[in-house]
Design a protein around this motif. Structure first.
Motif, PDB file in Angstrom:
ATOM      1  N   SER A   1       2.533  23.116  52.022  1.00 24.95           N
ATOM      2  CA  SER A   1       3.640  22.168  52.031  1.00 24.95           C
ATOM      3  C   SER A   1       3.838  21.503  50.676  1.00 24.95           C
ATOM      4  O   SER A   1       2.878  21.233  49.942  1.00 24.95           O
ATOM      5  CB  SER A   1       3.405  21.086  53.088  1.00 24.95           C
TER       6      SER A   1
ATOM      7  N   ASN B   1       5.763  21.733  55.545  1.00 20.90           N
ATOM      8  CA  ASN B   1       6.703  20.641  55.230  1.00 20.90           C
ATOM      9  C   ASN B   1       7.071  19.875  56.501  1.00 20.90           C
ATOM     10  O   ASN B   1       8.241  19.694  56.824  1.00 20.90           O
ATOM     11  CB  ASN B   1       7.953  21.186  54.541  1.00 20.90           C
TER      12      ASN B   1
ATOM     13  N   SER C   1       3.811  21.685  65.260  1.00 21.24           N
ATOM     14  CA  SER C   1       3.704  20.508  64.399  1.00 21.24           C
ATOM     15  C   SER C   1       4.732  19.430  64.673  1.00 21.24           C
ATOM     16  O   SER C   1       4.634  18.330  64.118  1.00 21.24           O
ATOM     17  CB  SER C   1       3.808  20.927  62.927  1.00 21.24           C
TER      18      SER C   1
ATOM     19  N   SER D   1      -4.617  23.855  53.325  1.00 24.31           N
ATOM     20  CA  SER D   1      -3.247  24.000  52.836  1.00 24.31           C
ATOM     21  C   SER D   1      -3.215  25.125  51.811  1.00 24.31           C
ATOM     22  O   SER D   1      -3.803  25.016  50.734  1.00 24.31           O
ATOM     23  CB  SER D   1      -2.759  22.690  52.210  1.00 24.31           C
TER      24      SER D   1
ATOM     25  N   GLU E   1       2.127  13.513  61.932  1.00 23.57           N
ATOM     26  CA  GLU E   1       1.256  12.399  62.301  1.00 23.57           C
ATOM     27  C   GLU E   1       1.315  12.137  63.802  1.00 23.57           C
ATOM     28  O   GLU E   1       0.296  11.885  64.443  1.00 23.57           O
ATOM     29  CB  GLU E   1       1.626  11.143  61.523  1.00 23.57           C
TER      30      GLU E   1
ATOM     31  N   ILE F   1      -0.789  13.233  54.581  1.00 29.36           N
ATOM     32  CA  ILE F   1      -1.060  12.793  55.947  1.00 29.36           C
ATOM     33  C   ILE F   1      -2.331  13.464  56.472  1.00 29.36           C
ATOM     34  O   ILE F   1      -3.149  12.822  57.144  1.00 29.36           O
ATOM     35  CB  ILE F   1       0.138  13.106  56.857  1.00 29.36           C
TER      36      ILE F   1
ATOM     37  N   ASP G   1      -1.887  24.444  57.238  1.00 29.51           N
ATOM     38  CA  ASP G   1      -0.666  24.128  56.494  1.00 29.51           C
ATOM     39  C   ASP G   1      -0.336  25.276  55.552  1.00 29.51           C
ATOM     40  O   ASP G   1      -1.208  25.806  54.864  1.00 29.51           O
ATOM     41  CB  ASP G   1      -0.865  22.836  55.700  1.00 29.51           C
TER      42      ASP G   1
ATOM     43  N   GLU H   1       6.107  16.600  57.320  1.00 31.00           N
ATOM     44  CA  GLU H   1       5.692  15.199  57.201  1.00 31.00           C
ATOM     45  C   GLU H   1       6.354  14.285  58.233  1.00 31.00           C
ATOM     46  O   GLU H   1       5.809  13.240  58.587  1.00 31.00           O
ATOM     47  CB  GLU H   1       5.992  14.663  55.807  1.00 31.00           C
ATOM     48  N   LYS H   2       7.513  14.668  58.742  1.00 35.05           N
ATOM     49  CA  LYS H   2       8.257  13.795  59.653  1.00 35.05           C
ATOM     50  C   LYS H   2       7.540  13.591  60.979  1.00 35.05           C
ATOM     51  O   LYS H   2       7.558  12.480  61.537  1.00 35.05           O
ATOM     52  CB  LYS H   2       9.657  14.368  59.883  1.00 35.05           C
TER      53      LYS H   2
ATOM     54  N   ASP I   1       5.952  18.686  50.617  1.00 36.27           N
ATOM     55  CA  ASP I   1       6.358  17.308  50.911  1.00 36.27           C
ATOM     56  C   ASP I   1       5.105  16.451  51.093  1.00 36.27           C
ATOM     57  O   ASP I   1       4.096  16.698  50.454  1.00 36.27           O
ATOM     58  CB  ASP I   1       7.276  17.273  52.142  1.00 36.27           C
ATOM     59  N   GLY I   2       5.148  15.470  51.955  1.00 40.07           N
ATOM     60  CA  GLY I   2       4.011  14.581  52.129  1.00 40.07           C
ATOM     61  C   GLY I   2       3.037  14.994  53.208  1.00 40.07           C
ATOM     62  O   GLY I   2       2.158  14.206  53.589  1.00 40.07           O
ATOM     63  N   THR I   3       3.133  16.230  53.704  1.00 39.97           N
ATOM     64  CA  THR I   3       2.269  16.679  54.800  1.00 39.97           C
ATOM     65  C   THR I   3       0.795  16.596  54.441  1.00 39.97           C
ATOM     66  O   THR I   3      -0.024  16.089  55.216  1.00 39.97           O
ATOM     67  CB  THR I   3       2.626  18.123  55.206  1.00 39.97           C
TER      68      THR I   3
END
Length: 282
Positions: free
Chosen positions: A64, A35, A111, A84, A41, A71, A61, A37-38, A66-68
């Motif tokens: 996750s 998790n 990360s 993942s 990237e 990405i 991963d 995503e913040k 979220d949006g990981t």
């Protein structure tokens, strides 16, 4: 390169689409994420920005939600391999990445961390190519994730074998070692929750006496927070695991000895607050 087109895919990267993978790689950089995503990237882009080109980036991963993963799909033509799936924690993820590695040398990049500059891997490579050196470590700069201001500089000492019993270790995110040594001397012990990195460094540097060199500069930038900075409860658990790591590798320590290191942290925080870095602190 072939991009991943299956949106349901749980793995990807350009290695996933090649029958053979070059063994002519200098570095495997392992990133474990959950998790994230913040910042993930930014971490990927940091590896991509390195001038050293014979580098593969492997991302593990932990499933996750979220949006990981989106990405990771986005960078599937830039990342060597990603997967993942649920795992047994951060150290299990690191071990998975090391087992997948093809590079001569292995580095761990968290990360939400990134390299201080674009020549980090070139500098580390120059040191590790010396036949007398099996591992390298350097310094870390901590920043506030909101303001991006430096709040602390962790300067790894040049004689860690004398300091492990006092709770000091080289900055793990800066640690690079030969992949063959991980396979020979063992990976991270996943029954540790916070201090498996501490145990591994003791094992490599003190128990098996792998020759090391210190790169006397900051090479990693870390955002404050994380598994080892989770308050009093986390600190107590960390110190219990440090005592165990020392005991398992033939070193005596106790809570009183470890408590003295927190006075040193104050010395690191004060120069950062005034814009000056204490090059002798750890």
């Amino acid at each position: 390169m072939v991009k991943v087109v299956n949106e349901d895919a749980k793995s990807g990267g350009y290695r996933a689409h090649q029958l053979q993978t070059s063994n002519d790689l200098d570095f495997s950089i392992i990133t474990v994420v959950y998790n994230g995503e913040k910042y993930i990237e930014n971490t990927i882009q940091s590896v991509m920005s390195q001038k050293k080109k014979k580098v593969e980036h492997i991302i593990i991963d932990g499933g996750s939600t979220d949006g990981t993963v989106a990405i990771l799909r986005k960078y599937s033509d830039k990342v060597a391999y990603w997967i993942s799936e649920k795992d047994k924690g951060i150290y299990d993820g690191m071990n998975k990445g090391i087992r997948l590695a093809h590079g001569k040398y292995v580095g761990i990049l968290n990360s939400d961390d990134y390299y201080e500059h674009e020549n980090v891997l070139n500098k580390v490579f120059g040191i590790l190519e010396d036949a007398s050196t099996r591992c390298v470590f350097a310094h870390v700069r901590f920043i506030d994730p909101q303001t991006k201001k430096t709040v602390r500089v962790y300067n790894s000492k040049s004689n860690p074998e004398k300091l492990f019993r006092w709770g000091f270790m080289p900055a793990h995110p800066t640690f690079f070692a030969h992949r063959d040594d991980y396979l020979k001397y063992g990976l991270y012990k996943i029954d540790y929750k916070i201090a498996a990195d501490y145990e591994l460094l003791i094992r490599f540097i003190l128990k098996f006496k792998l020759p090391y060199k210190r790169l006397d500069e900051v090479i990693i930038v870390m955002r404050t927070g994380g598994a080892s900075t989770g308050g009093l409860k986390s600190t107590i658990h960390l110190n219990k695991e440090i005592i165990r790591a020392c005991r398992d590798n033939g070193i005596y320590t106790n809570f009183l000895m470890l408590s003295l290191k927190y006075f040193r942290k104050v010395a690191e925080l004060l120069p950062a607050a005034t814009g000056r870095h204490n090059r002798n602190s750890q």
